[in-house]
Design a protein around this motif. Structure first.
Motif, PDB file in Angstrom:
ATOM      1  N   PRO A 196       0.809  -1.227   0.000  1.00  0.00           N
ATOM      2  CA  PRO A 196       0.000   0.000   0.000  1.00  0.00           C
ATOM      3  C   PRO A 196       0.838   1.272   0.000  1.00  0.00           C
ATOM      4  CG  PRO A 196      -0.934  -1.600   1.512  1.00  0.00           C
ATOM      5  CD  PRO A 196       0.371  -2.179   1.046  1.00  0.00           C
ATOM      6  N   SER A 197       1.955   1.261   0.725  1.00  0.00           N
ATOM      7  CA  SER A 197       2.797   2.460   0.779  1.00  0.00           C
ATOM      8  C   SER A 197       3.371   2.800  -0.591  1.00  0.00           C
ATOM      9  CB  SER A 197       3.929   2.272   1.792  1.00  0.00           C
ATOM     10  OG  SER A 197       4.740   1.155   1.444  1.00  0.00           O
ATOM     11  N   TRP A 198       3.709   1.785  -1.380  1.00  0.00           N
ATOM     12  CA  TRP A 198       4.209   2.030  -2.723  1.00  0.00           C
ATOM     13  C   TRP A 198       3.126   2.639  -3.602  1.00  0.00           C
ATOM     14  CZ3 TRP A 198       7.916  -2.276  -4.869  1.00  0.00           C
ATOM     15  CH2 TRP A 198       8.891  -2.551  -3.920  1.00  0.00           C
ATOM     16  N   ALA A 199       1.908   2.138  -3.480  1.00  0.00           N
ATOM     17  CA  ALA A 199       0.799   2.671  -4.265  1.00  0.00           C
ATOM     18  C   ALA A 199       0.517   4.121  -3.886  1.00  0.00           C
ATOM     19  CB  ALA A 199      -0.450   1.816  -4.060  1.00  0.00           C
ATOM     20  N   VAL A 200       0.574   4.427  -2.596  1.00  0.00           N
ATOM     21  CA  VAL A 200       0.355   5.805  -2.147  1.00  0.00           C
ATOM     22  C   VAL A 200       1.445   6.717  -2.698  1.00  0.00           C
ATOM     23  CG1 VAL A 200       0.289   7.319  -0.132  1.00  0.00           C
ATOM     24  CG2 VAL A 200      -0.897   5.121  -0.074  1.00  0.00           C
TER      25      VAL A 200
ATOM     26  N   LEU B 160       0.700  15.108  -7.926  1.00  0.00           N
ATOM     27  CA  LEU B 160       1.500  16.322  -7.761  1.00  0.00           C
ATOM     28  C   LEU B 160       2.079  16.796  -9.090  1.00  0.00           C
ATOM     29  CD1 LEU B 160       2.527  18.196  -5.478  1.00  0.00           C
ATOM     30  CD2 LEU B 160       4.579  16.776  -5.387  1.00  0.00           C
ATOM     31  N   PHE B 161       2.535  15.866  -9.926  1.00  0.00           N
ATOM     32  CA  PHE B 161       3.158  16.231 -11.199  1.00  0.00           C
ATOM     33  C   PHE B 161       2.178  16.890 -12.158  1.00  0.00           C
ATOM     34  CE2 PHE B 161       6.193  12.376 -10.605  1.00  0.00           C
ATOM     35  CZ  PHE B 161       6.842  13.047  -9.593  1.00  0.00           C
ATOM     36  N   VAL B 162       0.925  16.440 -12.148  1.00  0.00           N
ATOM     37  CA  VAL B 162      -0.033  16.920 -13.157  1.00  0.00           C
ATOM     38  C   VAL B 162      -0.981  17.976 -12.615  1.00  0.00           C
ATOM     39  CG1 VAL B 162       0.069  14.752 -14.439  1.00  0.00           C
ATOM     40  CG2 VAL B 162      -1.686  15.056 -12.677  1.00  0.00           C
ATOM     41  N   SER B 163      -0.943  18.251 -11.324  1.00  0.00           N
ATOM     42  CA  SER B 163      -1.873  19.227 -10.745  1.00  0.00           C
ATOM     43  C   SER B 163      -1.270  20.621 -10.760  1.00  0.00           C
ATOM     44  CB  SER B 163      -2.248  18.815  -9.319  1.00  0.00           C
ATOM     45  OG  SER B 163      -2.919  17.590  -9.308  1.00  0.00           O
ATOM     46  N   THR B 164      -0.887  21.063 -11.926  1.00  0.00           N
ATOM     47  CA  THR B 164      -0.297  22.381 -12.100  1.00  0.00           C
ATOM     48  C   THR B 164      -0.764  22.971 -13.415  1.00  0.00           C
ATOM     49  OG1 THR B 164       1.792  23.592 -12.321  1.00  0.00           O
ATOM     50  CG2 THR B 164       1.770  21.322 -13.092  1.00  0.00           C
ATOM     51  N   SER B 165      -0.787  24.288 -13.457  1.00  0.00           N
ATOM     52  CA  SER B 165      -1.287  24.958 -14.663  1.00  0.00           C
ATOM     53  C   SER B 165      -0.352  24.795 -15.847  1.00  0.00           C
ATOM     54  CB  SER B 165      -1.483  26.452 -14.370  1.00  0.00           C
ATOM     55  OG  SER B 165      -0.296  27.019 -13.817  1.00  0.00           O
ATOM     56  N   PHE B 166       0.900  24.442 -15.614  1.00  0.00           N
ATOM     57  CA  PHE B 166       1.850  24.243 -16.709  1.00  0.00           C
ATOM     58  C   PHE B 166       2.654  22.985 -16.416  1.00  0.00           C
ATOM     59  CE2 PHE B 166       5.973  25.580 -18.867  1.00  0.00           C
ATOM     60  CZ  PHE B 166       5.514  25.211 -20.126  1.00  0.00           C
ATOM     61  N   VAL B 167       2.219  21.864 -16.959  1.00  0.00           N
ATOM     62  CA  VAL B 167       2.875  20.581 -16.725  1.00  0.00           C
ATOM     63  C   VAL B 167       4.132  20.506 -17.587  1.00  0.00           C
ATOM     64  CG1 VAL B 167       2.663  18.083 -16.964  1.00  0.00           C
ATOM     65  CG2 VAL B 167       0.727  19.435 -16.128  1.00  0.00           C
ATOM     66  N   LEU B 168       5.261  20.252 -16.942  1.00  0.00           N
ATOM     67  CA  LEU B 168       6.533  20.185 -17.648  1.00  0.00           C
ATOM     68  C   LEU B 168       7.485  19.308 -16.843  1.00  0.00           C
ATOM     69  CD1 LEU B 168       7.841  21.480 -20.228  1.00  0.00           C
ATOM     70  CD2 LEU B 168       8.908  23.139 -18.680  1.00  0.00           C
ATOM     71  N   SER B 169       8.371  18.614 -17.523  1.00  0.00           N
ATOM     72  CA  SER B 169       9.444  17.807 -16.929  1.00  0.00           C
ATOM     73  C   SER B 169       8.948  16.531 -16.255  1.00  0.00           C
ATOM     74  CB  SER B 169      10.251  18.636 -15.907  1.00  0.00           C
ATOM     75  OG  SER B 169      10.848  19.752 -16.520  1.00  0.00           O
ATOM     76  N   VAL B 170       7.770  16.052 -16.598  1.00  0.00           N
ATOM     77  CA  VAL B 170       7.282  14.805 -16.009  1.00  0.00           C
ATOM     78  C   VAL B 170       8.211  13.636 -16.314  1.00  0.00           C
ATOM     79  CG1 VAL B 170       5.348  13.176 -15.893  1.00  0.00           C
ATOM     80  CG2 VAL B 170       4.900  15.633 -16.019  1.00  0.00           C
ATOM     81  N   PRO B 171       8.821  13.535 -17.512  1.00  0.00           N
ATOM     82  CA  PRO B 171       9.757  12.421 -17.734  1.00  0.00           C
ATOM     83  C   PRO B 171      10.923  12.416 -16.745  1.00  0.00           C
ATOM     84  CG  PRO B 171       9.113  13.383 -19.829  1.00  0.00           C
ATOM     85  CD  PRO B 171       8.577  14.294 -18.763  1.00  0.00           C
ATOM     86  N   ARG B 172      11.344  13.598 -16.293  1.00  0.00           N
ATOM     87  CA  ARG B 172      12.397  13.653 -15.274  1.00  0.00           C
ATOM     88  C   ARG B 172      11.840  13.313 -13.901  1.00  0.00           C
ATOM     89  NH1 ARG B 172      14.137  18.211 -12.190  1.00  0.00           N
ATOM     90  NH2 ARG B 172      13.223  19.678 -13.678  1.00  0.00           N
ATOM     91  N   TYR B 173      10.708  13.894 -13.553  1.00  0.00           N
ATOM     92  CA  TYR B 173      10.127  13.626 -12.238  1.00  0.00           C
ATOM     93  C   TYR B 173       9.825  12.140 -12.042  1.00  0.00           C
ATOM     94  CZ  TYR B 173       9.244  18.702 -12.253  1.00  0.00           C
ATOM     95  OH  TYR B 173       9.365  20.066 -12.312  1.00  0.00           O
ATOM     96  N   THR B 174       9.540  11.448 -13.130  1.00  0.00           N
ATOM     97  CA  THR B 174       9.178  10.030 -13.050  1.00  0.00           C
ATOM     98  C   THR B 174      10.300   9.183 -12.456  1.00  0.00           C
ATOM     99  OG1 THR B 174       7.721  10.316 -14.968  1.00  0.00           O
ATOM    100  CG2 THR B 174       8.335   8.061 -14.414  1.00  0.00           C
ATOM    101  N   LEU B 175      11.527   9.676 -12.498  1.00  0.00           N
ATOM    102  CA  LEU B 175      12.659   8.924 -11.950  1.00  0.00           C
ATOM    103  C   LEU B 175      12.469   8.568 -10.481  1.00  0.00           C
ATOM    104  CD1 LEU B 175      15.690  10.821 -13.541  1.00  0.00           C
ATOM    105  CD2 LEU B 175      15.233   8.375 -13.784  1.00  0.00           C
ATOM    106  N   VAL B 176      11.725   9.378  -9.735  1.00  0.00           N
ATOM    107  CA  VAL B 176      11.583   9.111  -8.298  1.00  0.00           C
ATOM    108  C   VAL B 176      10.437   8.149  -8.007  1.00  0.00           C
ATOM    109  CG1 VAL B 176      12.522  11.380  -7.812  1.00  0.00           C
ATOM    110  CG2 VAL B 176      10.040  11.071  -7.779  1.00  0.00           C
ATOM    111  N   MET B 177       9.690   7.741  -9.018  1.00  0.00           N
ATOM    112  CA  MET B 177       8.591   6.783  -8.832  1.00  0.00           C
ATOM    113  C   MET B 177       9.169   5.370  -8.889  1.00  0.00           C
ATOM    114  SD  MET B 177       5.758   8.787 -11.202  1.00  0.00           S
ATOM    115  CE  MET B 177       4.281   7.982 -10.588  1.00  0.00           C
ATOM    116  N   PHE B 178       9.900   5.023  -7.852  1.00  0.00           N
ATOM    117  CA  PHE B 178      10.702   3.799  -7.871  1.00  0.00           C
ATOM    118  C   PHE B 178       9.900   2.510  -8.086  1.00  0.00           C
ATOM    119  CE2 PHE B 178       9.502   4.146  -3.418  1.00  0.00           C
ATOM    120  CZ  PHE B 178       9.248   2.839  -3.053  1.00  0.00           C
ATOM    121  N   PRO B 179       8.613   2.416  -7.677  1.00  0.00           N
ATOM    122  CA  PRO B 179       7.890   1.171  -7.969  1.00  0.00           C
ATOM    123  C   PRO B 179       7.803   0.848  -9.459  1.00  0.00           C
ATOM    124  CG  PRO B 179       6.750   2.391  -6.251  1.00  0.00           C
ATOM    125  CD  PRO B 179       7.816   3.306  -6.798  1.00  0.00           C
TER     126      PRO B 179
END
Length: 378
Positions: free
Chosen positions: A307-311, A319-338
């Protein structure tokens, strides 16, 4: 460090160093093919682009408000008063490197080399505990080959943040709640997404409670994550006299403001037909692909992982997509270790592992060359 490492972990650290050497060599080849000078002086300079110079300037000058007259060493004149949007732990680590006489361009590379060594070992341990050593090994390989994996080696926060995050998860899994809270608090001083550790670690505490229905005082250490973020708010207060000064600066100068996820995603979709083909691919399709990958990975985590991984997946994706200007998601994805654990499981079928690794490697080569040449690549 040899005594701390066990099993194949030393090999994984060595692999991360090999990838770094190959990446830096590829950067020199890329600029040489483009007709630019490719001498040794460029080894580190070509990677000091976009956000990286700001972290270096913060390490040199510190935070300041209403002082546009300062000429940054690496950034642009007049923007030092905007740098509060960059969290303090990484520039503090660079400053420490400078104190031991590391050259300015070398200090962030050394910091991330050390941080990545911890990150690959911790990722291996976190995944191997759940799925075995082979899956743990493969998860590290897929992390290093990820299309934006070059950010793990240069002056960005990804390696440090990933190491602290994985340290918090591993400590919580071992019921070392003090260590989990401490590393989580440091993560919250590195990036805003460190806050996602609060519900994630709480989910691990809930999993622990389900085993024996006993309450533990140690769970209170999770509050150190909030304390870490509070340290960042205090920095805002000390510099600007407003603990939330970063919000207005992000909105006014980076077009970043809270928005509904569908609004942020719609903005990415609207960029797809705009500009030249390469801009459509990088600013549109790559961003959208990372968003879809994160969403699919979140669904997989909800059904297959702890469950902690899913959370953690869900919180970061939102957090990545809840912004008025979505950018750099391919970089941010690096921290989604699951995600990398999922890739490691899929690679139990050889053809799937080859396909994932092959596509990742081709994109890594392309995106890293773009970055080295000074073109936007997340």
């Amino acid at each position: 460090m040899r005594g701390w490492l066990r099993g194949p972990e030393a090999q994984l650290v060595g692999l991360s160093l090999l990838v770094k050497v190959l990446l830096f060599g590829w950067g020199l080849i890329a600029i040489a093919l483009d007709g630019q000078p490719a001498d040794l002086d460029q080894v580190f300079a070509i990677w000091n682009r976009w956000d990286a110079p700001h972290y270096l300037d913060l390490a040199i000058w510190g935070y300041m408000a209403n002082d546009p007259g300062v000429t940054p060493t690496f950034g642009q004149t007049g923007d030092m008063d905007l740098m509060i949007v960059f969290y303090p732990l990484f520039p503090a680590a660079i400053a420490l490197g400078r104190l031991v006489f590391l050259p300015d361009l070398v200090a962030p590379i050394v910091v991330n080399t050390i941080a990545l060594a911890f990150a690959v070992v911790l990722l291996y341990r976190v995944v191997a505990r759940e799925f075995g050593e082979r899956v743990g090994w493969r998860s590290v390989v897929f992390l290093l080959l990820f299309p934006t994996g070059y950010f793990l080696h240069i002056g960005y926060t990804e390696s440090l943040f990933l190491a602290l995050t994985l340290g918090a998860f591993l400590a919580a899994r071992n019921s070392s709640w003090g260590s989990a809270g401490l590393t989580g608090g440091l993560a919250a001083l590195t990036r805003v997404s460190g806050l996602v550790l609060i519900p994630s670690l709480a989910a691990d505490a809930w999993s622990e409670w389900r085993t024996d229905h006993r309450w533990r005082l140690g769970w209170g250490w999770i509050g150190l994550v909030a304390v870490g973020f509070g340290g960042y708010l205090l920095l805002n207060q000390l510099v600007y006299g407003d603990p939330f000064a970063f919000i207005a600066i992000q909105r006014d100068h980076w077009s970043k403001a809270l928005a509904w996820p569908w609004e942020g995603i719609a903005g990415v979709v609207n960029r797809l037909p705009n500009g030249e083909l390469v801009d459509q691919l990088v600013l549109g399709w790559a961003e959208l692909a990372a968003i879809v990958l994160g969403l699919v990975g979140t669904v997989v985590a909800a059904f297959r992982f702890r469950p902690s991984w899913a959370v953690w997946m869900a919180g970061n994706w939102i957090l990545f997509v809840s912004t008025s200007f979505v950018l750099s998601v391919p970089r941010y994805t690096l921290v989604m270790f699951p995600l990398f654990a999922w890739f490691g499981l899929l690679a139990e079928r050889r053809w799937a592992g080859i396909a994932i690794g092959g596509v990742s490697l081709v994109l890594l080569v392309w995106f890293s060359a773009r970055f080295a040449l000074g073109n936007w690549a997340f």
